[in-house]
Design a protein around this motif. Structure first.
Motif, mmCIF file in Angstrom:
data_model
loop_
_atom_site.group_PDB
_atom_site.id
_atom_site.type_symbol
_atom_site.label_atom_id
_atom_site.label_comp_id
_atom_site.label_asym_id
_atom_site.label_seq_id
_atom_site.Cartn_x
_atom_site.Cartn_y
_atom_site.Cartn_z
ATOM 1 N N THR A 50 0.765 -1.083 0.140
ATOM 2 C CA THR A 50 -0.149 -0.037 -0.050
ATOM 3 C C THR A 50 0.507 0.920 0.203
ATOM 4 O OG1 THR A 50 0.074 -0.430 2.340
ATOM 5 C CG2 THR A 50 -2.414 -1.199 1.542
ATOM 6 N N TYR A 51 2.236 0.740 0.521
ATOM 7 C CA TYR A 51 2.886 2.292 0.305
ATOM 8 C C TYR A 51 3.484 2.356 -1.165
ATOM 9 C CZ TYR A 51 7.524 4.319 1.692
ATOM 10 O OH TYR A 51 8.082 5.241 2.067
ATOM 11 N N LEU A 52 3.887 1.179 -1.817
ATOM 12 C CA LEU A 52 4.030 1.435 -2.688
ATOM 13 C C LEU A 52 2.944 1.662 -4.325
ATOM 14 C CD1 LEU A 52 6.670 -0.766 -4.684
ATOM 15 C CD2 LEU A 52 4.444 -0.812 -5.678
ATOM 16 N N SER A 53 1.916 1.164 -3.677
ATOM 17 C CA SER A 53 0.574 1.179 -4.207
ATOM 18 C C SER A 53 0.903 1.961 -5.770
ATOM 19 C CB SER A 53 -0.237 3.021 -3.852
ATOM 20 O OG SER A 53 -1.456 2.755 -3.909
ATOM 21 N N PRO A 54 0.728 0.402 -6.598
ATOM 22 C CA PRO A 54 0.140 0.909 -7.869
ATOM 23 C C PRO A 54 -1.209 1.880 -8.394
ATOM 24 C CG PRO A 54 0.297 -1.262 -6.574
ATOM 25 C CD PRO A 54 -0.119 -0.716 -6.053
ATOM 26 N N VAL A 55 -2.016 1.563 -7.760
ATOM 27 C CA VAL A 55 -3.233 2.586 -7.928
ATOM 28 C C VAL A 55 -2.557 4.181 -8.085
ATOM 29 C CG1 VAL A 55 -5.272 3.818 -7.650
ATOM 30 C CG2 VAL A 55 -4.785 1.119 -7.640
ATOM 31 N N VAL A 56 -2.178 4.236 -6.742
ATOM 32 C CA VAL A 56 -1.882 6.070 -6.428
ATOM 33 C C VAL A 56 -0.299 6.174 -7.558
ATOM 34 C CG1 VAL A 56 -0.585 7.410 -5.036
ATOM 35 C CG2 VAL A 56 -2.024 6.040 -4.598
ATOM 36 N N GLY A 57 0.573 5.149 -7.552
ATOM 37 C CA GLY A 57 1.551 6.518 -8.477
ATOM 38 C C GLY A 57 0.807 6.406 -9.815
ATOM 39 N N ILE A 58 0.221 5.214 -10.700
ATOM 40 C CA ILE A 58 0.475 4.726 -12.284
ATOM 41 C C ILE A 58 -1.267 6.218 -12.388
ATOM 42 C CG2 ILE A 58 -1.284 3.825 -13.924
ATOM 43 C CD1 ILE A 58 1.990 3.431 -13.277
ATOM 44 N N TYR A 59 -2.203 6.015 -11.543
ATOM 45 C CA TYR A 59 -2.757 7.440 -11.695
ATOM 46 C C TYR A 59 -2.353 9.021 -11.219
ATOM 47 C CZ TYR A 59 -6.930 3.892 -11.694
ATOM 48 O OH TYR A 59 -7.903 3.605 -11.988
ATOM 49 N N TYR A 137 -2.459 14.984 -1.578
ATOM 50 C CA TYR A 137 -1.970 15.934 -2.643
ATOM 51 C C TYR A 137 -3.252 15.514 -3.518
ATOM 52 C CZ TYR A 137 -2.647 20.688 -4.809
ATOM 53 O OH TYR A 137 -2.737 21.951 -5.636
ATOM 54 N N GLY A 138 -2.517 14.232 -4.033
ATOM 55 C CA GLY A 138 -2.623 13.655 -5.374
ATOM 56 C C GLY A 138 -4.221 12.994 -5.271
ATOM 57 N N SER A 139 -4.668 12.886 -4.280
ATOM 58 C CA SER A 139 -6.144 12.741 -3.433
ATOM 59 C C SER A 139 -6.909 13.810 -4.209
ATOM 60 C CB SER A 139 -6.541 11.547 -2.296
ATOM 61 O OG SER A 139 -6.168 13.157 -0.943
ATOM 62 N N GLY A 140 -6.644 14.384 -3.660
ATOM 63 C CA GLY A 140 -8.091 15.340 -4.307
ATOM 64 C C GLY A 140 -8.425 15.694 -5.124
ATOM 65 N N ASN A 155 -10.998 22.501 -3.037
ATOM 66 C CA ASN A 155 -11.419 21.873 -2.543
ATOM 67 C C ASN A 155 -10.234 20.582 -2.936
ATOM 68 O OD1 ASN A 155 -13.694 22.801 -2.445
ATOM 69 N ND2 ASN A 155 -14.352 22.383 -4.127
ATOM 70 N N THR A 156 -9.169 20.676 -3.511
ATOM 71 C CA THR A 156 -8.013 19.756 -3.392
ATOM 72 C C THR A 156 -7.309 19.524 -2.067
ATOM 73 O OG1 THR A 156 -7.708 20.093 -5.758
ATOM 74 C CG2 THR A 156 -5.837 18.823 -4.603
ATOM 75 N N GLU A 386 1.911 26.585 -8.784
ATOM 76 C CA GLU A 386 0.560 26.096 -10.137
ATOM 77 C C GLU A 386 0.831 24.934 -10.842
ATOM 78 O OE1 GLU A 386 0.603 28.974 -13.824
ATOM 79 O OE2 GLU A 386 0.343 30.760 -12.940
ATOM 80 N N ASN A 387 2.065 23.425 -10.094
ATOM 81 C CA ASN A 387 2.252 22.339 -10.818
ATOM 82 C C ASN A 387 3.022 21.827 -9.520
ATOM 83 O OD1 ASN A 387 2.001 22.974 -13.696
ATOM 84 N ND2 ASN A 387 3.838 24.403 -13.763
ATOM 85 N N ALA A 388 1.722 22.309 -8.696
ATOM 86 C CA ALA A 388 1.703 21.630 -6.918
ATOM 87 C C ALA A 388 2.779 20.138 -7.448
ATOM 88 C CB ALA A 388 1.218 21.945 -6.837
ATOM 89 N N THR A 389 1.315 19.081 -8.147
ATOM 90 C CA THR A 389 1.566 18.059 -8.123
ATOM 91 C C THR A 389 3.356 17.730 -8.672
ATOM 92 O OG1 THR A 389 -0.683 17.440 -8.568
ATOM 93 C CG2 THR A 389 0.899 16.096 -9.216
ATOM 94 N N GLU A 390 3.573 17.971 -9.861
ATOM 95 C CA GLU A 390 4.919 17.293 -10.468
ATOM 96 C C GLU A 390 6.332 18.031 -9.305
ATOM 97 O OE1 GLU A 390 1.865 18.545 -12.472
ATOM 98 O OE2 GLU A 390 1.749 17.257 -13.674
ATOM 99 N N ARG A 391 6.227 19.227 -8.996
ATOM 100 C CA ARG A 391 6.624 19.662 -7.634
ATOM 101 C C ARG A 391 6.923 18.616 -6.431
ATOM 102 N NH1 ARG A 391 8.409 24.841 -9.689
ATOM 103 N NH2 ARG A 391 7.311 25.783 -11.256
#
Length: 508
Positions: A50-59, A137-140, A155-156, A386-391
């Motif tokens: 669940t730490y590695l989390s394929p869904v989180v990493g890919i999505y 943040y990615g779950s937002g 909201n995120t 503006e590009n919070a996720t990638e940063r």
């Protein structure tokens, strides 16, 4: 009936003996644990998964990777998976000999020494706290879609803070609750990955496997290798988490055997699930050109909406959200054990507070609080970008990789100086070449992460990832020199390397 009772008593005796052996081994390493060994092998593997989390990493990075390098970006998952397997094998040898809570910090301490361990832990905990923020943040966006909220930064951030709050509440429930939550998270995520991926391949496949070798002009006339390496962030972000199996070493019975196996299984199962999900999504994207041009900025939502409709998408989004939550709580658990391990060795200010245990739940509540509050502050600060996720992801991954390679380097140095792994899992004569390959891979991955790829951007933006790494390491060095935190610690250090006997030291 009597035979069944006899077997049950035999198992109980074996379990009790294992507990005595584990306690004796820990005492021989210089510690007396306050944790309860209530985490089963299955739960330990689930924690790493669940730490590695394929869904989180890919999505999280699928849209970025596909737009950057087209469908062939999927091959980075295989390249990175093999490289990280080498790292996991090195870690397996170390944790088998030193099954201590906290992971990379105590491993670096025993392999090299107090100063190296403090800096390794500093780099890793900084990255780990930011990683927790990146997952929350990615779950937002997915939480917003699930609950029908307007998509936006506000909201995120709100959804991310709720995820952090729920993860903290679960972690405060103790080892048994953490293990149960990890198993539920694993079962949900692997079922979701197989069902969603299988359905996409059966009903929404728009392309054949040939597209995996076609970049669809994603390089824009430049070098495709450059584009592929940039898109490789999806693979690099994917394959860590296996070390979390070792972060809770004092909560697992018979850890010297079970944890190395759980680490490898995390790579095998997590890698398969991630590649399967990525393949299904790639083949289900209707228009690669729209993704590469930026017209379709969120291909995951596009694909899921077309495949499952409004009602079906809600179920899928729920699975995705559970995956993000379970990933966040696994990360929090790892971070809290590292902070506790630091504090137990008196390597932190207020060590007495951060090493304090709840006598009822047997978890370090104040260490857990740090692993919730600091990521929350990072989430709030994301409003400035503006590009919070990638940063956030780039910064977090760089720190994780630096921490990993500091342990890999320490292991290689110790081998050269005479360390022979003595745990129940060893690589034998393959140990040295695997260690060298793991280090070479890690250095190459770090260079790929920091390489500047936006010459049109301001210099500080182009070198942002590298600057963040320099800032973290530099701040750690300054603190190391000025405050000398290692000077307060009397715990064992550097003992992996054989010491010359007094007679040999005197030349006799």
């Amino acid at each position: 009936m009597a035979e069944r009772v006899s077997r049950r008593e035999s198992f109980a005796d074996e379990k009790a003996q294992s507990g005595l052996d584990d306690a004796a081994q820990l005492e021989a390493l210089g510690y007396r644990s306050e944790f309860r060994r209530e985490m089963s092998p299955w739960a330990n593997f689930s924690l790493g998964f669940t730490y590695l989390s394929p869904v989180v990493g890919i999505y999280t990075l699928f849209g970025f990777a596909l737009a950057t390098a087209g469908p062939p970006m999927i091959w980075s998952l295989l390249v990175v998976g093999l490289g990280q397997l080498m790292v996991a094998l090195v870690f397996g040898e170390v944790v088998s000999q030193y099954p201590l809570a906290g992971g990379v910090y105590p491993w670096a301490r025993r392999l090299w020494g107090r100063r190296w361990a403090w800096l390794t832990g500093w780099v890793y905990i900084t990255a780990l706290l930011v990683t927790i923020a990146s997952v929350a943040y990615g779950s937002g966006p997915y939480a917003s879609m699930l609950f029908g909220l307007e998509s936006g930064t506000g909201n995120t951030i709100l959804c991310a803070l709720v995820v952090l709050l729920v993860a903290t509440a679960i972690n405060l429930g103790g080892t048994r609750m953490l293990g149960l939550a990890a198993i539920i998270g694993f079962a949900t995520e692997i079922a979701g990955a197989l069902v969603v991926g299988g359905w996409l391949l059966l009903s929404e496949r728009h392309h054949g496997l040939g597209v995996l070798f076609d970049d669809f002009g994603s390089a824009g006339g430049g070098s495709y290798l450059t584009a592929f390496l940039a898109a490789g962030l999806i693979g690099i972000f994917q394959y860590y988490g296996f070390e979390a199996c070792g972060d809770v070493a004092e909560e697992v019975p018979n850890p010297t055997r079970r944890i190395p196996k759980a680490m490898r299984m995390t790579i095998y199962v997590g890698g398969f699930a991630a590649t399967f999900v990525c393949l299904a999504l790639v083949l289900a994207v209707p228009d690669f050109g729209a993704v590469i041009s930026g017209e379709d900025a969120d291909p995951v939502s596009t694909v899921l909406g077309a495949a499952f409709g409004s009602a079906g998408s809600k179920v899928v989004l729920l699975v995705v959200l559970v995956s993000f939550l379970s990933c966040a709580l696994s990360l929090q658990a790892a971070a809290s054990r590292l902070i506790y391990s630091y504090a137990r060795d008196r390597m932190l200010p207020a060590s007495g507070t951060f090493s304090r245990f709840s006598t009822r739940l047997h978890v370090p509540p104040y260490a857990l609080l740090v692993a919730a509050v600091l990521p929350g502050l990072v989430v709030l600060a994301s409003r400035l970008s503006e590009n919070a996720t990638e940063r956030i992801v780039s910064f977090a991954v760089l720190g994780i990789y630096l921490g990993f390679q500091m342990v890999v380097l320490a292991a290689l140095r110790a081998r050269v100086k005479g360390w022979v792994p003595s745990g129940r899992f060893t690589l034998g004569r393959w140990g040295l070449p695997v260690n060298v390959v793991a280090l070479l891979y890690g250095v190459a991955a770090i260079l790929n992460l920091v390489w500047p790829r936006t010459p049109e951007a301001p210099w500080y933006d182009n070198y942002l990832t590298a600057l963040s790494g320099v800032l973290v390491v530099g701040a750690g060095l300054v603190l190391l020199v000025t405050t000398r935190p290692y000077g307060r610690s009397a715990a064992p250090a550097g003992d992996a390397i054989p010491q010359p006997s007094p007679g040999k030291a005197d030349g006799t």
